[in-house]
Design a protein around this motif. Sequence first.
Motif, PDB file in Angstrom:
ATOM      1  N   HIS A 298      77.769  49.502  22.112  1.00 16.52           N
ATOM      2  CA  HIS A 298      78.198  49.289  23.496  1.00 16.52           C
ATOM      3  C   HIS A 298      77.416  50.117  24.500  1.00 16.52           C
TER       4      HIS A 298
ATOM      5  N   HIS B 249      77.384  51.351  29.433  1.00 15.69           N
ATOM      6  CA  HIS B 249      77.041  52.541  30.208  1.00 15.69           C
ATOM      7  C   HIS B 249      75.707  52.375  30.952  1.00 15.69           C
TER       8      HIS B 249
ATOM      9  N   ASP C   2      84.452  53.198  29.490  1.00 16.05           N
ATOM     10  CA  ASP C   2      85.106  52.975  28.190  1.00 16.05           C
ATOM     11  C   ASP C   2      86.580  52.638  28.358  1.00 16.05           C
TER      12      ASP C   2
HETATM   13 FE    FE Z   1      81.225  54.782  25.532  1.00 19.25          FE
END
Ligand code: FE
Length: 436
Positions: free
Chosen positions: A212, A217, A364
């Motif tokens: 991810h 990010h 997140d």
């Molecule tokens: Fe993360």
Amino acid sequence: MSIATTDLAGLVQPAKGTVSRQVYVDQGIYDHELERIFTRSWLFLGHTSQLAQPGDFLTTYLGEDPVIVARGKDGQVRAMLNSCRHRGMRVCRSDEGNTSFFRCPYHAWTYSNTGELTGVPKFRLGYGGVLDKKEWGLLEVPRVEEYGGFLFGNWDAGAVPLTEWLGDFRLYFDLVFGRDPEGVEFVGGVHKWSVSSNWKIPTENFACDMYHVAHSHARSMEIGLLGPSGDDGYEIAAGMGFLGNGFGPPASADAEGAPVHPMATMATPYSEHLAAQRARVAERYSQEMSRVVPGGHGNVFPNFAFLDIELLRLVRVHHPEGPGSHTVHQWCVVDKSLPAEVKDALRRQYTLTFGPSGMLEQDDGENFRECQASMRGVIGRRMENNLMLGLGQDRTGAEIVGDGDAPGAGGGIWSEANQRRWYEHWLSFMTGQVRR
Ligand code: FE
Ligand code: FES
């Protein structure tokens, strides 16, 4: 709802790489987890640096049960159920502090910091002086053990010792937390916040999900908070996997010792110190083993997690709070030997990135919350999640790290091998096959 073993085995199929969404939303499965996992596992309580003096205490949870962890006047650390023996009130409402006693806010029964009942209002008038105070102390958690300053508790008096629970994963635990001769300390107090998602969703992420990072990010990379954007350099990185009750961390450097994932390429006030630690690890173990410094994401089953990158190091627990919610307790961790200004810089980087309002934590947390929201509907919960990334491509720890003595196994960095193995582990607890 009682859960049949066969039902669970049908819901969670690690070999195939599928997990039914029922495991995130079903109240019966959740209750079974509290019974089967959280009363039998070693669960993180705190660090000895938080309880340096007699009388120091903190409050946390073992599963959903609130506990007080206190260093008593005798110097021993105990964990006690934070529930008054009179009528159940939470005895201590503070996050941490120092005290010789805990007085219940409801009717003022008073307990020493070792858990004995010492004071009962109207003891003579109301109880005729006959209440046996020895029988009515706080319930003590039967097992509290420490590894490298990290304190864990277990409700199961017959559990294997903590060192056995950690097993060979201790090597990687040491590379993350024990690579400095003076050890680590927790700084800046605890951050606590709740997220509307099942506790296993962030646990999967920490166990560890490098898939991810480049996408979720991306904005943090664009502003230079994480290092270069894009996936360049990722392919040569290897992911360390599973080992007993430990999951992660990935090898974060290539065979020549150069950092390869974006989180490990930032120059920070801490970089020089990390380089010295890599050299120390290379000398003590091997050049290849120094690739595990810093260690990236990790998880000790079930809900202890850590992050070790060039920007910061943190420890967190994902406390279960019903099928659709969890509470995070999180701390910034630094090496004791660092100068005060570097410790402070790390604490600020921690707050900016992974504190409750940190940029990456926001990325997140939104993923975790929205996963839960889309899976809890009547139709959504009937479906399966896909954990097939890197299926059939597992390698040994020796192959991943490049050191023949590296224990464990796992997938490459583009792999959900750790998550598949984590669910295999989860299943063995839930179906009662696991040895305590
Ligand atoms: Fe993360
Ligand atoms: Fe604690 Fe009554 S509930 S004193």
